[in-house]
Design a protein around this motif. Structure first.
Motif, PDB file in Angstrom:
ATOM      1  N   TRP A   1       0.829  -1.205   0.000  1.00 55.05           N
ATOM      2  CA  TRP A   1       0.000   0.000   0.000  1.00 55.05           C
ATOM      3  C   TRP A   1       0.862   1.253   0.000  1.00 55.05           C
ATOM      4  CZ3 TRP A   1      -1.098   4.379   2.785  1.00 55.05           C
ATOM      5  CH2 TRP A   1      -2.317   5.016   2.475  1.00 55.05           C
TER       6      TRP A   1
ATOM      7  N   PRO B   1     -10.511   2.530  -6.467  1.00 52.74           N
ATOM      8  CA  PRO B   1     -10.422   2.551  -4.992  1.00 52.74           C
ATOM      9  C   PRO B   1     -11.170   3.715  -4.358  1.00 52.74           C
ATOM     10  CG  PRO B   1      -8.302   2.007  -5.944  1.00 52.74           C
ATOM     11  CD  PRO B   1      -9.193   2.384  -7.078  1.00 52.74           C
ATOM     12  N   TRP B   2     -11.140   4.883  -5.019  1.00 51.31           N
ATOM     13  CA  TRP B   2     -11.847   6.022  -4.435  1.00 51.31           C
ATOM     14  C   TRP B   2     -13.337   5.718  -4.301  1.00 51.31           C
ATOM     15  CZ3 TRP B   2     -15.833   7.953  -7.224  1.00 51.31           C
ATOM     16  CH2 TRP B   2     -15.835   7.745  -8.609  1.00 51.31           C
ATOM     17  N   TRP B   3     -13.892   4.935  -5.260  1.00 55.28           N
ATOM     18  CA  TRP B   3     -15.311   4.578  -5.190  1.00 55.28           C
ATOM     19  C   TRP B   3     -15.556   3.597  -4.047  1.00 55.28           C
ATOM     20  CZ3 TRP B   3     -18.596   0.518  -5.178  1.00 55.28           C
ATOM     21  CH2 TRP B   3     -19.928   0.779  -5.517  1.00 55.28           C
ATOM     22  N   LYS B   4     -14.659   2.600  -3.913  1.00 61.41           N
ATOM     23  CA  LYS B   4     -14.822   1.622  -2.841  1.00 61.41           C
ATOM     24  C   LYS B   4     -14.685   2.277  -1.474  1.00 61.41           C
ATOM     25  CE  LYS B   4     -11.682  -1.230  -4.515  1.00 61.41           C
ATOM     26  NZ  LYS B   4     -10.826  -2.419  -4.667  1.00 61.41           N
ATOM     27  N   TYR B   5     -13.712   3.178  -1.324  1.00 63.99           N
ATOM     28  CA  TYR B   5     -13.553   3.857  -0.037  1.00 63.99           C
ATOM     29  C   TYR B   5     -14.780   4.716   0.279  1.00 63.99           C
ATOM     30  CZ  TYR B   5      -8.683   2.468  -0.659  1.00 63.99           C
ATOM     31  OH  TYR B   5      -7.538   1.740  -0.853  1.00 63.99           O
ATOM     32  N   GLY B   6     -15.334   5.364  -0.743  1.00 66.96           N
ATOM     33  CA  GLY B   6     -16.553   6.145  -0.523  1.00 66.96           C
ATOM     34  C   GLY B   6     -17.720   5.264  -0.115  1.00 66.96           C
TER      35      GLY B   6
ATOM     36  N   TYR C   1     -17.487   2.336   1.464  1.00 66.43           N
ATOM     37  CA  TYR C   1     -17.245   1.924   2.845  1.00 66.43           C
ATOM     38  C   TYR C   1     -17.607   3.056   3.813  1.00 66.43           C
ATOM     39  CZ  TYR C   1     -14.523  -1.754   0.557  1.00 66.43           C
ATOM     40  OH  TYR C   1     -14.127  -2.791  -0.240  1.00 66.43           O
ATOM     41  N   ALA C   2     -17.319   4.286   3.430  1.00 66.68           N
ATOM     42  CA  ALA C   2     -17.645   5.431   4.288  1.00 66.68           C
ATOM     43  C   ALA C   2     -19.153   5.570   4.473  1.00 66.68           C
ATOM     44  CB  ALA C   2     -17.059   6.715   3.706  1.00 66.68           C
ATOM     45  N   THR C   3     -19.933   5.309   3.397  1.00 71.08           N
ATOM     46  CA  THR C   3     -21.391   5.389   3.536  1.00 71.08           C
ATOM     47  C   THR C   3     -21.921   4.300   4.476  1.00 71.08           C
ATOM     48  OG1 THR C   3     -21.723   3.982   1.566  1.00 71.08           O
ATOM     49  CG2 THR C   3     -21.656   6.379   1.236  1.00 71.08           C
TER      50      THR C   3
END
Length: 290
Positions: free
Chosen positions: A83, A123-128, A130-132
């Protein structure tokens, strides 16, 4: 009078005379101090912004100068797929950390000539996403499990209650009906008639028979036929119905004169009267002008 008393009197008079000047000087000094503080604040903020810009330029220049060494470090097998290596890749032009792996591997799915590739979601979509999920868990726990926060309905009711208290605290509350009595003096009714002919007749007719506005001579009322209800309608108007608010254009006494004159038109039965509108009320006590 002794000399000491005279001196004290003169000194007191001088202090009284100088008080306005001292007060003005104090106000001027306070204003100057405020201006100086404001100037200093803007100077500090501007300096801080310039320092940050210079720091960013130095960091960019340093990364650009060290890019060959960073590239060699990024290409190491022990660093490339970690990472931290992906974070390092952003500095050397590899956006896998943001865009994900783009393998372009064709899957076995084929629908009407449409092929499916096996690529990672960004990844930015997946992190978003997870945040929701985390936000939803916190929201349900806060509002529905612990019941700590107010839901929309309760919050709206509380705000409306506060607004009602604020409105009721004002001396000009449109929801509060006055307690006036109808004027009966001929001079008052004459003044009310003059105001009615100037301001109200274009919509209600010269005899109150009704034109654009309703008939004012029958027993039917849209907003109440008691003098205080008529006064309120004149003062605040009726939104969306063409009845303008006369508050600020007529004084309180003038509006009461008009309301009293309107009640004096009850039962006059003018020609070409407009059909009844509203609710029927008991006729108000006749107010005759004589």
């Amino acid at each position: 009078m002794s000399r000491s008393r005279l001196a004290y009197s003169l000194a007191g008079a001088a202090l009284l005379a100088a008080r306005p000047a001292l007060a003005q000087a104090a106000d001027t000094g306070a204003a100057s101090a405020t201006d100086a503080q404001r100037t200093m604040l803007w100077f500090v903020l501007t300096t801080l912004v310039l320092v940050l810009m210079v720091f960013l330029l130095l960091v960019v220049a340093l990364i650009n100068w060290m890019r060959p060494q960073l590239r060699q470090l990024y290409d190491l097998p022990t660093v490339h797929d970690t990472w931290s290596g992906r974070v390092l890749g952003l500095l050397v032009g590899d956006a896998r950390l943001v865009q994900g792996e783009v393998r372009d591997e064709l899957l076995d799915h084929d629908y009407d000539g449409i092929h499916e590739f096996d690529n990672d979601l960004p990844p930015w979509w997946k992190y978003g996403f997870y945040a929701t999920i985390v936000f939803a868990i916190g929201y349900v726990t806060y509002y529905h499990v612990l019941k700590t926060g107010q839901l929309q309905g309760a919050e709206y009711a509380a705000e409306m209650q506060q607004a009602a208290l604020l409105i009721a605290a004002t001396p000009d509350d449109p929801n509060q009906v006055t307690t006036y009595t109808a004027l009966t003096a001929p001079a008052e009714l004459s003044s009310g008639k003059s105001l009615f002919m100037t301001n109200c007749a274009p919509c209600h007719g010269a005899s109150g028979e009704g034109k654009v506005g309703p008939n004012l001579t029958d027993e039917y009322w849209l907003h109440g036929g008691e003098v205080n209800h008529v006064y309120k309608t004149i003062k605040y108007g009726v939104n969306g119905k063409g009845m303008v608010a006369w508050k600020g254009k007529l004084s309180g006494k003038q509006m009461l004169q008009v309301a009293s004159y309107v009640l004096s038109l009850q039962g006059t039965k003018p020609a070409n009267a407009k059909p009844p509108q509203g609710e029927k009320e008991a006729p108000a006590k006749a107010v005759a002008s004589r």
